[in-house]
Design an enzyme around this catalytic site. Sequence first.
Site, PDB file in Angstrom:
ATOM      1  N   SER A  13       0.839  -1.194   0.000  1.00 63.59           N
ATOM      2  CA  SER A  13       0.000   0.000   0.000  1.00 63.59           C
ATOM      3  C   SER A  13       0.878   1.250   0.000  1.00 63.59           C
ATOM      4  O   SER A  13       0.532   2.265  -0.614  1.00 63.59           O
ATOM      5  CB  SER A  13      -0.950  -0.002   1.203  1.00 63.59           C
ATOM      6  N   GLU A  14       2.023   1.206   0.678  1.00 65.52           N
ATOM      7  CA  GLU A  14       3.020   2.271   0.592  1.00 65.52           C
ATOM      8  C   GLU A  14       4.420   1.690   0.664  1.00 65.52           C
ATOM      9  O   GLU A  14       4.655   0.685   1.348  1.00 65.52           O
ATOM     10  CB  GLU A  14       2.869   3.303   1.718  1.00 65.52           C
ATOM     11  N   THR A  15       5.333   2.330  -0.050  1.00 70.79           N
ATOM     12  CA  THR A  15       6.759   2.086   0.102  1.00 70.79           C
ATOM     13  C   THR A  15       7.388   3.382   0.591  1.00 70.79           C
ATOM     14  O   THR A  15       7.150   4.451   0.011  1.00 70.79           O
ATOM     15  CB  THR A  15       7.397   1.656  -1.224  1.00 70.79           C
TER      16      THR A  15
END
Length: 301
Positions: free
Chosen positions: A47-49
Amino acid sequence: MNTALPALLVEAFAAGPCTGNGAAVVLLDQPLGDGWLQGIARSLNQSETAFLLEQQGQWCLRWFTPTCEVPLCGHGTLAALLALGHWGLLQPGQSCQLLSRSGPLEATLGDSACTGQIVLPSGGLIPAEASSGLAGLLEARLGAGPEAYWRSELGYRVALLPPGSPLEALACLAGELEPQDRGGLILMLDCGDTPKELRPTVLGQPADYQLRFFAPGLGIAEDAVTGSAHALVAPFWLNHHGRSSVVGWQCSHRPGGMVCELASSGMIRLSGTGHLLWNGTLHGQSDGSGADSWASLLAAG
């Protein structure tokens, strides 16, 4: 140029594997361009890096979903904090500032490698009117429409549901949301009707409220545990319960939660745990261009 960079994945706001919200963290050794960062985030498909870069003795932090850069990400911030501890760049109990597009964020590593505190901006909830489409959708799915509805400067919309609504059993709404809600819709309700012994716990404390978060406009059909969403709604629940801290729980397919407190700055302090799922080296190629986009974080800090 070829790159070989430390990278890991932390399941944030979770006490163990396969729960919480996964965020990859990549430690850069130079400013790299937005195209390279976006490509890595797309390949890692979390969902996020989070990307960390040390510049002039300060830590800069940016977050990318698989489709875009976002200005604020709570679980990616906790993951970055725990990554710094894992790599030995931060010691237990030590604090640092992470310079971001949402300003400097205070972060403190806990006494163990799996706990930490982050301080996030909250903004405010602005009363608004839910669309008839959303009200009808919630009525059909949950048996009741929203009791209240707000918008926010963060772009998120928030709907308060009646206590006892079957939020945990709700199927994903992403494909049915109207444009105004696609940038982030928080559905939340009070846990007060549930006996404390039956509520999920965070750091030994029972949950006071629970929520779910849908953001198809950001490339996220449903986020597992969303620190920025809890920071936004925490003042409402602190006031509602008349306490200095509350526990928020996200009853997603990968549940998790956090303790929320008002920080001295007026921002919200989130305390939680994380689980290191994997640790390794990321290999790729970049032209090395990207100094300008990173320099703006130093200027803002």
